[in-house]
Scaffold this active site. Structure first.
Site, PDB file in Angstrom:
ATOM      1  N   ASP A  85       0.843  -1.198   0.000  1.00 34.07           N
ATOM      2  CA  ASP A  85       0.000   0.000   0.000  1.00 34.07           C
ATOM      3  C   ASP A  85       0.878   1.249   0.000  1.00 34.07           C
ATOM      4  O   ASP A  85       2.062   1.179   0.360  1.00 34.07           O
ATOM      5  CB  ASP A  85      -0.900  -0.018   1.258  1.00 34.07           C
ATOM      6  CG  ASP A  85      -2.155   0.826   1.088  1.00 34.07           C
ATOM      7  OD1 ASP A  85      -2.227   1.626   0.137  1.00 34.07           O
ATOM      8  OD2 ASP A  85      -3.070   0.688   1.922  1.00 34.07           O
ATOM      9  N   GLY A  86       0.302   2.349  -0.378  1.00 35.24           N
ATOM     10  CA  GLY A  86       0.991   3.633  -0.311  1.00 35.24           C
ATOM     11  C   GLY A  86       0.794   4.260   1.059  1.00 35.24           C
ATOM     12  O   GLY A  86       0.230   3.658   1.967  1.00 35.24           O
ATOM     13  N   LYS A  98      -2.169   7.526   6.823  1.00 33.41           N
ATOM     14  CA  LYS A  98      -2.837   7.065   5.616  1.00 33.41           C
ATOM     15  C   LYS A  98      -4.270   7.596   5.601  1.00 33.41           C
ATOM     16  O   LYS A  98      -4.774   8.073   6.601  1.00 33.41           O
ATOM     17  CB  LYS A  98      -2.850   5.528   5.558  1.00 33.41           C
ATOM     18  CG  LYS A  98      -1.474   4.961   5.212  1.00 33.41           C
ATOM     19  CD  LYS A  98      -1.488   3.465   5.001  1.00 33.41           C
ATOM     20  CE  LYS A  98      -2.514   2.966   4.048  1.00 33.41           C
ATOM     21  NZ  LYS A  98      -2.505   3.585   2.703  1.00 33.41           N
ATOM     22  N   GLU A 107      -8.137  -0.218   4.425  1.00 39.49           N
ATOM     23  CA  GLU A 107      -6.674  -0.398   4.376  1.00 39.49           C
ATOM     24  C   GLU A 107      -6.159  -0.957   5.700  1.00 39.49           C
ATOM     25  O   GLU A 107      -5.303  -1.839   5.727  1.00 39.49           O
ATOM     26  CB  GLU A 107      -5.994   0.936   4.071  1.00 39.49           C
ATOM     27  CG  GLU A 107      -6.191   1.375   2.628  1.00 39.49           C
ATOM     28  CD  GLU A 107      -5.706   2.781   2.340  1.00 39.49           C
ATOM     29  OE1 GLU A 107      -5.427   3.055   1.173  1.00 39.49           O
ATOM     30  OE2 GLU A 107      -5.609   3.608   3.269  1.00 39.49           O
TER      31      GLU A 107
HETATM   32  O1  LIG Z   1      -3.933   6.053   2.280  1.00 32.03           O
HETATM   33  C1  LIG Z   1      -4.190   6.124   1.110  1.00 32.03           C
HETATM   34  C2  LIG Z   1      -5.553   6.064   0.570  1.00 32.03           C
HETATM   35  O2  LIG Z   1      -6.498   6.047   1.596  1.00 32.03           O
HETATM   36  C3  LIG Z   1      -3.066   6.245   0.128  1.00 32.03           C
HETATM   37  O3  LIG Z   1      -2.213   5.179   0.285  1.00 32.03           O
HETATM   38  C4  LIG Z   1      -2.354   7.522   0.381  1.00 32.03           C
HETATM   39  O4  LIG Z   1      -3.283   8.584   0.292  1.00 32.03           O
HETATM   40  C5  LIG Z   1      -1.216   7.749  -0.614  1.00 32.03           C
HETATM   41  O5  LIG Z   1      -1.742   7.991  -1.881  1.00 32.03           O
HETATM   42  P1  LIG Z   1      -0.800   8.322  -3.104  1.00 32.03           P
HETATM   43  O6  LIG Z   1      -0.022   7.087  -3.406  1.00 32.03           O
HETATM   44  O7  LIG Z   1      -1.760   8.690  -4.212  1.00 32.03           O
HETATM   45  O8  LIG Z   1       0.063   9.486  -2.706  1.00 32.03           O
END
Ligand SMILES: O=C(CO)[C@H](O)[C@H](O)COP(=O)(O)O
Length: 233
Positions: A85-86, A98, A107
């Site tokens: 995940d990011g 997050k 998540e």
């Molecule tokens: O938590 C998240 C979604 O709920 C994403 O992982 C976080 O916002 C990062 O997003 P990006 O990769 O577009 O910067």
């Protein structure tokens, strides 16, 4: 997003893909970086890799379906091998913020059901202290006003000041996949994330918050011509 920024996300996604083994049950994150992971994963699946994934949002599910990544649910597959995940921020001890994409509840459930969590990001997400990115707090719409006041009081008791704003999209409240609202808390700095996490967990109208503590095992962070590994390799 600039082409360079996208390239960093792809580099981090590729580093995470190297950790994926045939037969794995994957948690699949949400956001632009996680989407790059879905794209590189889909290429590998098309080449014969067998995996099954639990998406952390409807958006991720739609992309997986479009690109041919097989999906399951946590009901059918309650234990996962690896979540990728990011993050909006990566702080000390791999503490995360997050929820910028509004998917924090799913998540966190998916990450908690996984033996290992890998975070992928470009270097702009690294911080010394969490909190510059407004902390997303998912709340039940019932009693919104009272819940926001309680969050405010709770934060103040911990020395945290800052605006709380109900997230909007196109002039209307943003509604999560779970049917809840998001309050974005601009604290600026969260010196003791654990104290805040515990305090938020105790507020009845708070469904979940975007502080991910003790969940991420590894982070692959791309920038300056390399992908750095934080945590367990
Ligand atoms: O938590 C998240 C979604 O709920 C994403 O992982 C976080 O916002 C990062 O997003 P990006 O990769 O577009 O910067």
């Amino acid at each position: 997003m600039s082409a360079d920024m996208r390239e960093l996300k792809i580099e981090a996604a590729r580093a995470a893909l190297d950790q994926v083994e045939d037969g794995m049950r994957l948690g699949i994150g949400t956001g632009s970086t996680a989407e790059e992971f879905v794209r590189v994963l889909a290429e590998r699946v098309a080449g014969g890799l067998t995996v099954i994934g639990v998406p952390t949002s409807e958006r991720t599910a739609a992309l997986c379906l479009e690109l041919g990544v097989p999906l399951t649910t946590l009901d059918e597959t309650p234990e996962l091998d690896l979540t990728i995940d990011g993050a909006d921020e990566i702080g000390p001890q791999l503490g995360l913020i997050k929820g910028g994409g509004g998917a924090l509840l799913r998540e966190k459930i998916v990450a908690a059901a996984s033996r290992r969590m890998i975070v992928i990001a470009d270097k702009s997400k690294l911080v010394e202290t969490l909190g510059r990115f407004p902390l997303p707090i998912e709340v039940n719409s019932f009693g919104l006003g009272a819940t926001v006041r309680t969050i405010e009081r709770t934060a103040r008791a911990l020395g945290l000041e800052g605006a709380l704003k109900v997230r909007e999209r196109d002039g209307r409240p943003f509604v999560t996949d779970g049917g809840h609202l998001i309050v974005d808390a601009s604290f600026g700095r969260i010196p003791d994330p654990r104290a805040l996490a515990n305090a938020l967990n105790a507020i009845p109208g708070v469904v979940e918050h975007g502080l991910f503590l003790d969940l991420a095992d590894t982070a692959f962070v791309a920038g300056d011509g390399e992908v750095r590994t934080f945590g367990a390799a």
